[in-house]
Design a protein around this motif. Structure first.
Motif, mmCIF file in Angstrom:
data_model
loop_
_atom_site.group_PDB
_atom_site.id
_atom_site.type_symbol
_atom_site.label_atom_id
_atom_site.label_comp_id
_atom_site.label_asym_id
_atom_site.label_seq_id
_atom_site.Cartn_x
_atom_site.Cartn_y
_atom_site.Cartn_z
ATOM 1 N N THR B 107 -22.954 -28.812 -45.617
ATOM 2 C CA THR B 107 -22.303 -29.636 -44.586
ATOM 3 C C THR B 107 -23.296 -29.955 -43.476
ATOM 4 O OG1 THR B 107 -21.633 -27.650 -43.418
ATOM 5 C CG2 THR B 107 -20.052 -28.563 -44.964
ATOM 6 N N TYR B 108 -23.114 -31.057 -42.841
ATOM 7 C CA TYR B 108 -23.853 -31.327 -41.611
ATOM 8 C C TYR B 108 -22.955 -32.136 -40.695
ATOM 9 C CZ TYR B 108 -24.941 -35.801 -43.909
ATOM 10 O OH TYR B 108 -24.855 -37.006 -44.555
ATOM 11 N N GLN B 109 -23.192 -31.951 -39.416
ATOM 12 C CA GLN B 109 -22.330 -32.624 -38.440
ATOM 13 C C GLN B 109 -23.134 -33.595 -37.602
ATOM 14 O OE1 GLN B 109 -20.438 -28.988 -36.904
ATOM 15 N NE2 GLN B 109 -18.527 -29.776 -37.768
ATOM 16 N N ASN B 110 -22.515 -34.718 -37.316
ATOM 17 C CA ASN B 110 -23.167 -35.748 -36.521
ATOM 18 C C ASN B 110 -22.095 -36.437 -35.685
ATOM 19 O OD1 ASN B 110 -25.068 -37.464 -35.522
ATOM 20 N ND2 ASN B 110 -25.173 -38.768 -37.345
ATOM 21 N N GLU B 111 -22.317 -36.439 -34.377
ATOM 22 C CA GLU B 111 -21.382 -37.051 -33.425
ATOM 23 C C GLU B 111 -19.950 -36.587 -33.678
ATOM 24 O OE1 GLU B 111 -22.062 -41.238 -33.710
ATOM 25 O OE2 GLU B 111 -24.026 -41.103 -32.746
ATOM 26 N N GLY B 112 -19.801 -35.305 -33.863
ATOM 27 C CA GLY B 112 -18.475 -34.715 -34.008
ATOM 28 C C GLY B 112 -17.851 -34.878 -35.389
ATOM 29 N N LYS B 113 -18.540 -35.574 -36.283
ATOM 30 C CA LYS B 113 -17.993 -35.782 -37.633
ATOM 31 C C LYS B 113 -18.687 -34.860 -38.609
ATOM 32 C CE LYS B 113 -16.204 -39.473 -40.102
ATOM 33 N NZ LYS B 113 -16.385 -40.682 -40.832
ATOM 34 N N THR B 114 -17.954 -34.359 -39.585
ATOM 35 C CA THR B 114 -18.554 -33.477 -40.578
ATOM 36 C C THR B 114 -18.801 -34.268 -41.857
ATOM 37 O OG1 THR B 114 -17.276 -31.667 -39.639
ATOM 38 C CG2 THR B 114 -18.264 -31.268 -41.790
#
Lengths: 366, 271
Positions: B107-114
């Motif tokens: 998983t990775y998160q970017n701008e609050g999105k997973t």
């Protein structure tokens, strides 16, 4: 509440009773080691009996000097129901006091069970099934010649090996056995007809068909099961196996050290993981189940056929098994490294099988 | 002691895509976190079947996108010591191949999105029967979880034992309670409809893939020369058991691949 504890007979033991005091005979006793994340522990289980009946027990502490047939007094035990069977629990707060020299008659009572529910935790049972593959051989026991019959017993839930001394088993007959003994040998369950087992021929009350199991539901070393799934890993040592034609030993070289002049024969062995979405299980298979899938007939699969090599067999197994959706039939075995299925048949997934599977799964929601 | 094999979850792309919750295991510091899906499934390893809709091969990595009709799985195979075999497997696949993939979810998160990525352990071509088999079983597994969640929602305070007594496995019971805790308002009805649509292969077999269907429809329905209307495309796609999410994903992907362009707002033409 009075300090005086009433001694109970086994027929009086019901779930929820605490502080049980009973004088009993040890009908069967087994020790099992348990390993989990919290470490290793040992527990004992078996059957207690008296003149009113028998009951299963589990003991977390138990005197090591107690043997089968001993009479003991059990104090401060409790009775609970587990998987539909009443069971006496003996823990650190309980006492087990030996009564050396005493004997006790036990009234045998046997639960009727399906083959899939058999376990050594309940070693004497009543079971019904159809006999198949019955053979016989003469043995000498205590200086006397006796006949042993052996084969398989199967019902609609599974198949188990059966043996009988003296009492004849008739191939193809449906029978009911009261007081047959369940034991485990070489990772497989088996059932034995003893001198006190009553065997009667019956009209079948069940149909023997396809015994489809989810991997999650395989909990005991049961024979004759069918499971399905994707083959998600193939053991790296799967492949061509050379054997001595005289002693059948597995060979690393092309000569058997004990029979250097004897020819070799080709065998096949594969082990893989099958996953059906409810769990995974290890499977092993040999020439009978797999040879056709790698494109050889038994006549072609010989050392004389120079097109066959270890590399070719390994790559064909990889190509024909890994990632394939299959259904397999075989016998479940249990040993120290876990539960596995020795497969007798492997087929690629087909629409006929899927229809049967769909019908079975559909029953979950009815 | 032998290490227990990580459980493999047969789940649809939609279940993974709708996931928002992660679970770190303090006793497994170096391990990847579990993804907790809306059905309460605790996911670290997945197995799915679908159609390869995109492929991008580089020396160090091969990325493929696999669509199962409910959503996309993004698969990345690296050319590392441990991943060479899986990269070779991914390299051997072509767009529009029917495939089975088993792998670990990262998983990775970017701008609050997973975002979710699958590192494959196996990625192989399969036949249509295997695809249908996977769909049938994955649907069954999802449905059992949905029914367990519904039961637990209808009986507040249910325990694992209560759900198990109703005929569910321990795993299903635990999943149901996790779902209620983490996704109390998740629309199970809508989810079930979207995945059930995938079990109608007869409808889908008329088109080689959703992509072909969408391209053909856009081409055939540019009736006024101003491009095919999104609303018409959506209705036709849903009739062909292609969900709105899948359609949107596919339009984005066709746009990035340069196969279609958006002439004006919500109007499409094939290039």
């Amino acid at each position: 509440m009075s300090d005086q504890v009433k001694r109970l007979k086994i027929s009086e033991l019901a779930p929820g009773i605490q502080n049980v005091d009973a004088l009993v005979n040890i009908v069967s006793l087994q020790r099992r080691e348990l390993k989990n994340e919290r470490g290793e522990s040992v527990y004992y289980y078996g059957i207690l009996g008296d003149d009113t009946g028998t009951i299963s027990f589990t003991a977390w502490t138990f005197p090591q000097t107690v043997r089968i047939g001993d009479v003991v007094e059990i104090r401060k035990a409790s009775v609970r129901e587990y998987k539909g069977i009443n069971r006496v629990y003996i823990d650190a707060g309980s006492e087990v006091i030996m009564h050396p020299g005493e004997s006790m008659d036990v009234k045998r009572s046997y639960s009727q069970m399906k083959i899939k529910d058999l376990s050594t935790a309940q070693p004497y049972v009543t079971v019904e099934g159809r006999l198949s593959g019955v053979r016989q051989k003469e043995l000498e026991r205590e200086g006397k010649k006796t006949m042993m019959y052996y084969g398989d017993l199967e019902d609609d839930t599974g198949k188990i090996r059966i043996s009988s001394f003296e009492k004849a088993l008739k191939d193809g007959a449906f029978i009911r056995m009261e007081g047959a003994k369940v034991s485990e040998y070489n990772g497989r369950l088996r059932i034995t007809v003893g001198s006190r087992t009553e065997v009667t021929e019956i009209k079948p009350t069940f149909t023997i068909g396809e015994r489809l199991y989810d991997i999650h539901d395989i909990n005991s070393p049961l024979g004759g099961v069918k499971v399905n799934g994707f083959i998600v890993s193939l053991g790296p040592k799967s492949g061509l196996v050379m054997r001595c034609s005289a002693c059948n030993s597995r060979l690393d070289d092309i000569h058997c050290p004990d029979h250097p002049e004897t020819s070799i024969v080709y065998d096949l062995f594969a082990y893989f993981t099958l996953d059906d979405g409810t769990g995974s299980i290890q499977c092993t298979g040999g020439k009978n189940a797999l040879l056709g899938h790698i494109g050889f007939t038994p006549e072609e699969y010989t050392p004389e056929n120079k097109t066959i090599s270890r590399k070719l067999v390994a790559s064909r197994l990889q190509e024909k098994l890994l990632g394939r959706a299959v259904f397999i039939e075989g016998d479940v075995t249990r040993n120290q490294s876990g539960t596995s299925v020795r497969i007798s048949m492997l087929n690629y997934m087909d629409t006929d099988f899927m229809k049967r599977l769909e019908a079975r799964m559909g029953a979950d929601f009815q | 002691m032998a290490r227990k094999r990580e459980f493999t979850n047969w789940i649809f792309g939609r279940e993974l895509r709708d996931s928002r919750e992660l679970e770190e295991r303090p006793d497994e510091e170096r391990a990847k976190p579990y993804v907790i899906t809306p059905l309460g499934t605790r996911v670290r390893r997945v197995l799915f079947c679908g159609l390869v809709s995109q492929k991008n091969t580089e020396e160090s990595m091969t990325r493929i996108t696999v669509t199962d009709g409910t959503g996309n799985f993004y698969v990345s195979a690296f050319n590392s010591d441990f991943g060479m075999q899986s990269k070779a497997m991914a390299d051997a696949l072509e767009i529009n191949d029917q495939v089975m993939v088993m792998g670990r979810v990262s998983t990775y998160q970017n701008e609050g999105k997973t975002y979710f990525n699958v590192n494959p352990e196996i990625a192989v071509r399969v036949d249509s029967v295997s695809m249908d088999y996977w769909r049938m079983k994955a649907l069954h597994i999802a449905r059992r979880k949905i029914y367990a969640i519904r039961m637990a929602r209808n009986r507040p305070g249910s325990t694992v034992a209560d759900i198990r007594d109703a005929g569910y496995s321990e795993l299903e019971a635990e999943s149901a309670l996790r779902s209620i805790e983490k996704y109390p308002d998740y629309d199970l009805q809508e989810f079930e409809s979207s995945i059930a649509a995938q079990i109608q292969p007869a409808v889908k077999e008329e088109h080689k893939s959703s992509k072909d269907f969408i391209l053909q429809y856009i081409q055939a329905n540019d009736t006024d020369g101003r491009g095919c209307r999104y609303e018409d495309l959506l209705a036709a796609s849903q009739n062909a058991s292609i969900s709105q999410n899948e359609l949107d994903d596919m339009l984005n992907s066709l746009g990035s691949d340069g196969e279609i362009f958006e002439v004006s707002l919500k109007r499409y033409k094939v290039i």
